[in-house]
Design a protein around this motif. Structure first.
Motif, PDB file in Angstrom:
ATOM      1  N   ILE A  91      -2.147   5.101   6.917  1.00  0.00           N
ATOM      2  CA  ILE A  91      -3.059   4.114   6.245  1.00  0.00           C
ATOM      3  C   ILE A  91      -4.514   4.599   6.703  1.00  0.00           C
ATOM      4  O   ILE A  91      -4.526   4.228   8.083  1.00  0.00           O
TER       5      ILE A  91
ATOM      6  N   LEU B 113      -0.994  -3.726   5.555  1.00  0.00           N
ATOM      7  CA  LEU B 113      -0.314  -2.982   6.902  1.00  0.00           C
ATOM      8  C   LEU B 113       0.825  -4.010   7.669  1.00  0.00           C
ATOM      9  O   LEU B 113       1.556  -3.235   8.024  1.00  0.00           O
TER      10      LEU B 113
ATOM     11  N   LYS C  93       3.892  -3.395   5.319  1.00  0.00           N
ATOM     12  CA  LYS C  93       4.440  -1.887   5.729  1.00  0.00           C
ATOM     13  C   LYS C  93       5.078  -1.931   6.989  1.00  0.00           C
ATOM     14  O   LYS C  93       6.286  -1.251   7.022  1.00  0.00           O
TER      15      LYS C  93
END
Ligand SMILES: Nc1nc2c(ncn2[C@@H]2O[C@H](COP(=O)(O)OP(=O)(O)OP(=O)(O)O)[C@@H](O)[C@H]2O)c(=O)[nH]1
Ligand SMILES: [Mg+2]
Length: 355
Positions: free
Chosen positions: A221, A251, A254
């Motif tokens: 990322i 994030l 994730k």
């Protein structure tokens, strides 16, 4: 107990900057390596539109999101497994985390010392990988030694354990991460308690300050952490005005995802709408145990409905009814399921436990 993510990387790559952006908490951030001597633990809300929608229907007094913990760990250096830097201490902090968020530096800034001496994400990743592997190797060797020394080392159980550890050790010495090995369920459960560092799921963040990043790798990322930190200090109306938004929610989600976590909800008769986290595959009593430690043992049954069906039932009330009225409405509609101990909780279940 919430699940925890350890932020790991070389010194001065932006770990504390990320931590601060995530937690909006003022912590010591300076242009020197080893700013972070004590690990900082921060609790971060898991963004969840479903919870907001449920709350719109239920209209509770209180809405409580679920959280995950982020731990800002000090920079790791080459040789950490041998105690370099504050090596062993850091590695111990990593061991206690459920997953690793690795930050790699691809930003250029002569003002911020670069311990590597160059921008080289592949090399950084390799250094961290080797340190974690070496530590796991050491742990494995110690475990094997201990089992062999043990008076009962000739027992079937000890021999089986030694066999599993030896097999994993062979792969680790070849530089393979434990997470990438093809282990049987039995082997996995056998090693779980030792919390091997390379067995943990991992998210990779490249800290960038330019659009195009040269990186030969996958599954990462890219984030500009310095900008994320600045964004975290702005309020929503300022963000709207400037037409910028943060990427941190993605994030956080994730991280939630790689941990194999799902969310279920409780509404407490309309008083409090709350999101909870469990591992995918958890059964109803375990979920009940999250809500109240008593619930796990005393679990008898639960009423369950998927969050979207609850919303649908609520929307049929067209604003009529007291807080929580949507719940009895789902019962009238025959949409509530009564489940027993074996119910596997699904992401998005709204549950009322009956004890
Ligand atoms: N230019 C630039 N500077 C950054 C960026 N991210 C972090 N920094 C700066 O780099 C310095 C170190 O950042 P930290 O977040 O403290 O680094 P760290 O990884 O926590 O470092 P240690 O705790 O020492 O291991 C600070 O001065 C940050 O402001 C970035 O994306 N661009
Ligand atoms: Mg730091």
């Amino acid at each position: 107990m919430s699940f925890s993510i350890g932020i790991v990387g070389l010194p001065n790559v932006g770990k504390s900057t990320l931590f601060k952006a995530l937690t909006k908490k003022k912590i010591d951030i300076a242009a020197y390596p080893f700013t972070t001597i004590h690990p900082n633990v921060g609790v971060v809300i898991v963004p969840d539109e479903r919870l907001e929608k449920i709350a719109e229907i239920i209209k509770p007094e209180k809405v409580t999101p679920t959280v995950i913990e982020f731990i800002d760990i000090a920079g790791l250096v080459k040789g950490a497994h041998k105690g370099e830097g504050l090596g062993n201490q850091f590695l111990a902090h990593i061991r206690n985390c459920d997953a690793i968020l690795e930050v790699v530096r691809t930003f250029n800034d002569p003002e911020v010392e670069n311990v590597l001496g160059e921008i080289n994400p592949e090399k950084e990743i390799e250094i961290i990988k080797v340190e974690l592997l070496m530590k796991d190797l050491e742990t494995l060797e110690n475990l094997i030694k201990k089992l062999e020394k043990d008076a009962k080392s000739s027992s079937k159980i000890a021999l089986k354990k030694i066999g599993i550890f030896e097999k994993i050790k062979a792969s680790v010495s070849e530089g393979k991460l434990i997470a990438d090995l093809d282990l049987t369920e039995e082997e996995k459960s056998e090693i779980q308690e030792y919390q091997f560092l390379t067995a943990k799921p991992k998210v990779l963040v490249l800290n960038i300050n330019q659009k195009n990043v040269e990186f030969k790798g996958e599954n990462f990322i890219p984030l500009n952490l310095k900008i994320e930190e600045e964004i975290s200090e702005l309020n929503p109306s300022e963000l709207k005005e400037l037409e910028i938004s943060s990427s941190l929610d993605q994030l956080i989600l994730k991280c939630y995802d790689i941990l194999d976590l799902i969310t279920f909800y409780t509404i407490a008769g309309g008083k409090e709408t709350r999101a909870w986290t469990v591992m995918k595959g958890s059964r109803a009593p375990e979920a009940g145990g999250k809500v109240h430690s008593d619930f796990e043992g005393k679990f008898i049954k639960a009423e369950v409905i998927s969050w979207d069906k609850l919303i649908e039932a609520g929307s049929r009330l067209e604003g009529r009814g007291s807080p929580g009225a949507a719940w009895p409405r789902t019962r009238e509609l025959g949409w509530l399921k009564i489940v027993g101990k074996d119910h596997v909780v699904e992401d998005g279940d709204v549950i009322e436990f009956k004890i």
